[in-house]
Design a protein around this motif. Structure first.
Motif, short mmCIF file in Angstrom:
data_model
loop_
_atom_site.label_atom_id
_atom_site.label_comp_id
_atom_site.label_asym_id
_atom_site.label_seq_id
_atom_site.Cartn_x
_atom_site.Cartn_y
_atom_site.Cartn_z
N HIS A 277 -17.92 7.37 0.79
CA HIS A 277 -16.57 6.97 1.19
C HIS A 277 -16.64 5.86 2.24
CE1 HIS A 277 -16.27 9.97 4.81
NE2 HIS A 277 -16.19 8.76 5.31
N MET A 278 -15.49 5.19 2.39
CA MET A 278 -15.31 4.14 3.38
C MET A 278 -13.84 4.15 3.79
SD MET A 278 -16.31 1.57 5.27
CE MET A 278 -18.00 1.34 4.69
N HIS A 279 -13.57 3.84 5.08
CA HIS A 279 -12.20 3.72 5.57
C HIS A 279 -11.82 2.25 5.70
CE1 HIS A 279 -13.19 7.84 7.03
NE2 HIS A 279 -11.95 8.06 6.64
N TYR A 280 -10.53 1.97 5.46
CA TYR A 280 -10.02 0.59 5.49
C TYR A 280 -8.70 0.52 6.25
CZ TYR A 280 -13.26 0.05 1.56
OH TYR A 280 -14.37 0.05 0.77
N GLY A 281 -8.46 -0.64 6.82
CA GLY A 281 -7.13 -0.96 7.29
C GLY A 281 -6.29 -1.45 6.12
N THR A 282 -5.05 -1.85 6.41
CA THR A 282 -4.18 -2.36 5.35
C THR A 282 -3.64 -3.73 5.75
OG1 THR A 282 -2.21 -1.27 6.26
CG2 THR A 282 -3.50 -0.05 4.64
N GLU A 283 -3.30 -4.52 4.76
CA GLU A 283 -2.76 -5.85 4.99
C GLU A 283 -1.25 -5.81 5.23
OE1 GLU A 283 -3.74 -8.14 1.59
OE2 GLU A 283 -5.89 -8.24 2.02
N ASP A 284 -0.79 -6.59 6.19
CA ASP A 284 0.64 -6.85 6.38
C ASP A 284 1.47 -5.58 6.48
OD1 ASP A 284 0.08 -9.62 6.17
OD2 ASP A 284 0.19 -9.48 3.98
N GLY A 285 0.92 -4.57 7.13
CA GLY A 285 1.68 -3.34 7.35
C GLY A 285 1.90 -2.49 6.12
N ALA A 286 1.14 -2.72 5.06
CA ALA A 286 1.29 -1.90 3.84
C ALA A 286 0.97 -0.44 4.14
CB ALA A 286 0.36 -2.43 2.75
N GLN A 287 1.65 0.44 3.43
CA GLN A 287 1.45 1.87 3.63
C GLN A 287 1.13 2.54 2.31
OE1 GLN A 287 4.98 3.42 5.63
NE2 GLN A 287 3.86 3.44 7.55
N LEU A 288 0.19 3.49 2.38
CA LEU A 288 -0.06 4.39 1.26
C LEU A 288 0.53 5.73 1.67
CD1 LEU A 288 -1.53 4.64 -1.53
CD2 LEU A 288 -3.46 5.60 -0.25
N ASN A 289 1.50 6.20 0.92
CA ASN A 289 2.25 7.39 1.31
C ASN A 289 1.70 8.69 0.76
OD1 ASN A 289 4.27 5.81 2.69
ND2 ASN A 289 5.05 5.23 0.67
N ASN A 290 0.82 8.59 -0.23
CA ASN A 290 0.33 9.79 -0.90
C ASN A 290 -1.18 9.69 -1.15
OD1 ASN A 290 2.97 11.30 -1.95
ND2 ASN A 290 3.29 9.10 -2.22
#
Length: 417
Positions: A277-290
């Motif tokens: 596994h790896m953790h990431y930030g998101t671009e331009d305030g994108a959100q993953l809700n699920n």
């Protein structure tokens, strides 16, 4: 040092077993070479999979087998050097994955899965870890109508047979739920019963704190030093604080169980499926809700406290072979097209090993040839899901109580001549 029980392994299975023994008045010492939940229990998709009645089987259709043979997929990868040693295991695993065999295994596996939420809820409430939990399920998403319709059909069967709840999602519903997803999807399937964990390591630490509040101890030590002694308490393991003796010992070492069992004469057909596994930030305030599985590509995205966690499928390799995170590289490339992932947040990919048996069920119960020796390992992809119910059932068996479920299907004897 003396104690009633030594539990070898402080992953979710060992922790849960130690808690339930301590609740029953036993003095318990956890022994691990690292901290609590810092090996296999550290890295996973963070799901308590109430829907996972069918353990992950080996594909039988020619198309999937050919695709895996090419060794260039996200959901499966293998080391050529490991294959000769894995062939006997894989043949038995493939056989047990056949339709009739898999149906029978699911019927025996179901009681474990059916109690997974309730037993986690008990420990979550006791440890004050509710802020780490979401109770709104997870979902698969599909790029093609054929994959969507096949999944819908399978979900109907599963719901009918085992009472698992689901909700079918249209492409427009998915866009509303996950507006940051970049690709066009044919639909999705949401399993509504499972719970998700916002940080599995933090949940393990919460369970450890609760165990310690019950009087339990965690000490560093090498499980491979375990020895059966006829005089004294019965079992002894070396620790930096000196020898630790106990009347009973639980082997909850996951993929490292054979470091103890083989020395004692138990030769279980235990293999490993490694994962990354790896953790990431998101671009331009994108959100993953699920929590989202890109079903046809074979990787998982989970919105955790440290960022978006991307997890891979199974790597068949020697347990201690160096990392080869090629699946992660493949998955990251596809996942960036799927969702606006930004920077990597971990210094290097995490790798763990899942302990697997050829019949896809764990080994739980009393060792047949040694007094005071108990086993709890081999949970494959469902270690996080099944830790608490395993711990309760084993503790009940050790203290002579009626077990919450019948553990006979998981007994060690089934693999021993």
């Amino acid at each position: 040092m003396k104690t009633d029980v030594v539990v070898l392994g402080a992953g979710i299975v060992g922790l849960s077993t130690a808690i339930h023994l301590a609740r029953r008045g036993k003095s318990v010492v956890l022994v691990d070479r690292r901290g609590a939940g810092e090996e296999t229990s550290y890295g996973n998709a963070g799901l308590i999979q109430r829907e996972g009645v069918f353990p992950y089987g080996f594909p039988h259709d020619f198309g999937a087998l050919f695709r895996y043979a090419l060794n260039n997929t996200i959901d499966a990868h293998y080391h050529f050097r490991a294959l000769p040693g894995l062939v006997p295991f894989l043949i038995r695993y493939w056989w047990n994955s056949g339709f009739t065999q898999h149906e029978n295994i699911a019927s025996m596996y179901a009681p474990l899965i059916e109690n997974s939420i309730a037993e986690h809820e008990d420990l979550i409430n006791a440890s004050g870890a509710g802020d780490l939990i979401r109770k709104d399920g997870w979902m698969k998403v599909f790029r093609t109508e054929a994959a969507r319709d096949a999944a819908f059909k399978d979900a109907e069967k599963l719901s009918s047979a085992f009472g698992v709840n689901h909700h079918k999602l249209s492409s427009s519903e998915l866009k509303t739920m996950e507006p940051s997803i970049r690709v066009d999807l044919a639909g999705g399937l949401r399993w509504t019963d499972p719970w998700s964990i916002r940080d599995p390591h933090s949940l393990n630490k919460a369970y450890l704190n609760y165990f310690q509040s019950l009087g339990g101890r965690l000490v560093p030590g090498d499980a491979a030093t375990l020895e059966h002694v006829l005089e004294g308490a019965g079992w002894r393991v070396a620790t930096p604080e000196g020898p630790l003796e106990a009347r009973e010992v639980v082997v909850a070492l996951g993929p490292w169980a054979d470091t103890v069992t083989r020395k004692l004469g138990y030769h279980f057909p235990l293999a490993v499926k490694r994962g990354y596994h790896m953790h990431y930030g998101t671009e331009d305030g994108a959100q993953l809700n699920n929590w989202v599985l890109d079903a046809e590509k074979g990787y998982f995205l989970a919105p955790m406290l440290r960022g978006i966690r991307l997890t891979t499928g199974a790597e068949f390799a020697h347990r201690d072979a160096p990392k080869t995170p090629v699946q992660l590289t493949r998955a990251e490339r596809v996942a960036r097209e799927f969702f606006p992932l930004a920077e990597r947040r971990d210094e290097e990919p995490w790798m763990g090993a899942r302990p697997c048996t050829p019949d896809m069920m764990p080994i739980i119960g009393r060792a047949p040839r040694h007094e005071g020796l108990w086993f709890a390992f081999g949970h494959a992809h469902h270690g996080m899901t099944l830790g608490p119910v395993t711990g309760r059932a084993l503790a009940e068996a050790m203290t002579g109580e009626k077990t919450v479920i019948d553990i006979k299907p998981y007994r060690p004897h089934r693999f021993l001549a």
